[in-house]
Design a protein around this motif. Sequence first.
Motif, PDB file in Angstrom:
ATOM      1  N   LEU A 232       2.185  -4.535   3.679  1.00  0.00           N
ATOM      2  CA  LEU A 232       1.186  -3.870   4.472  1.00  0.00           C
ATOM      3  C   LEU A 232      -0.202  -4.480   4.227  1.00  0.00           C
ATOM      4  CD1 LEU A 232       2.741  -0.399   3.991  1.00  0.00           C
ATOM      5  CD2 LEU A 232       3.247  -1.953   5.707  1.00  0.00           C
TER       6      LEU A 232
ATOM      7  N   ALA B 185      -2.640  -5.810   7.076  1.00  0.00           N
ATOM      8  CA  ALA B 185      -3.802  -5.102   7.314  1.00  0.00           C
ATOM      9  C   ALA B 185      -4.950  -6.337   7.354  1.00  0.00           C
ATOM     10  CB  ALA B 185      -4.010  -4.108   6.329  1.00  0.00           C
TER      11      ALA B 185
ATOM     12  N   MET C  67      -8.863  -5.657   9.116  1.00  0.00           N
ATOM     13  CA  MET C  67      -9.384  -4.454   8.613  1.00  0.00           C
ATOM     14  C   MET C  67     -10.135  -4.513   7.076  1.00  0.00           C
ATOM     15  SD  MET C  67      -5.755  -2.173   8.960  1.00  0.00           S
ATOM     16  CE  MET C  67      -5.091  -1.942  10.512  1.00  0.00           C
TER      17      MET C  67
ATOM     18  N   LEU D 244      -3.791   0.843   6.476  1.00  0.00           N
ATOM     19  CA  LEU D 244      -2.894   0.497   7.665  1.00  0.00           C
ATOM     20  C   LEU D 244      -1.984   1.906   7.974  1.00  0.00           C
ATOM     21  CD1 LEU D 244      -1.561  -1.710   9.556  1.00  0.00           C
ATOM     22  CD2 LEU D 244      -0.231  -2.182   7.855  1.00  0.00           C
TER      23      LEU D 244
END
Length: 327
Positions: A164, A168, A173, A193
């Motif tokens: 994850l 991201a 992000m 995320l």
Amino acid sequence: MKIFNMSILRTSVTLLALSKTLVPTQNLVGCRTIKRWVAPTLRELNRRAKKLGPQKPEPRSGFVEWNYRAELFAFGKRLQEDFQLPLLQTAFTQQSYIAKEEAKQRELGIEDVDIKMSHNKELAAEGDRIVKEYVEAFVVHSLPKLPAEGHKAIVSYLMSTDTLSHVALHLGMKELLLDADYPPSNESMAESLKAVIGALEKSSGIERSYMFVRDFICTLLNQRDILDLWNIENPEDLLLQQCKARKLAAPEPRLLGDCGKNTVLAAYHVGLYCDKKLIGKGFGEDIPTAVKTASLDALQTLFGIHDNMKPLNFKIQVENKTAKINK
């Protein structure tokens, strides 16, 4: 001796004249690709960098032209999603960041600390539920012959913190995440995320959030070897269990060929037969290793997860407010 020197001199003059006719003088002037000032400049820059020592990375938000609201808006447009900006900002706000800002205000002598910001714990919990719900349904639908252990291993891989956080990071992000530390940890990236997925569900509905999980998380299974994600410790025992479940005879190993016996380059070719049918074959430096490799090959055949298997379908649709896959 003089004759020899004169011959060498004549040859040199001839070559020089020939080179001038083949390559014009103006081309020789511009053929240098690295200027003389490059090496001294790089040495000076390297000396100054060593003198400064290791520097802490500076976040992009520290630049003068940084516009956080514009970056949030651009983030949604890059992903072709319609987010509510307050929800998206909450999804990127970690609880540690709020605690850090409150501590700063107390240091400045502000008694009534009131930071009107919300952290992403609730959105992350909702996103975790959505991701787990859809990923489990997608794996079961895409790999129906795989046992529950295999489904669980693949779901664990797709929902792991490393996976994850990888997604991201490549969605951009890292600079948008409001965290106490920079660069943010993998745990913070993964939680962010999930929070973004939860914010998408509240902004555009459950179907858009399912499609987001499908497009950016489930697609990591593309061209991946399933056995790299699912480590089978005892393939012989699992193969025996699968044969019993399918009411087949116990697999029988047979030696198909060997070469280089009693040498460091020995190789054995073993085949597994079930009801007089070849179900798997493998190679190894000894017979037990070859049997294990043949068992893995047989399991791949039974589960339909060979390297040349049919590609997974990443365009399947989902039903409304459920994680059931529409065929």
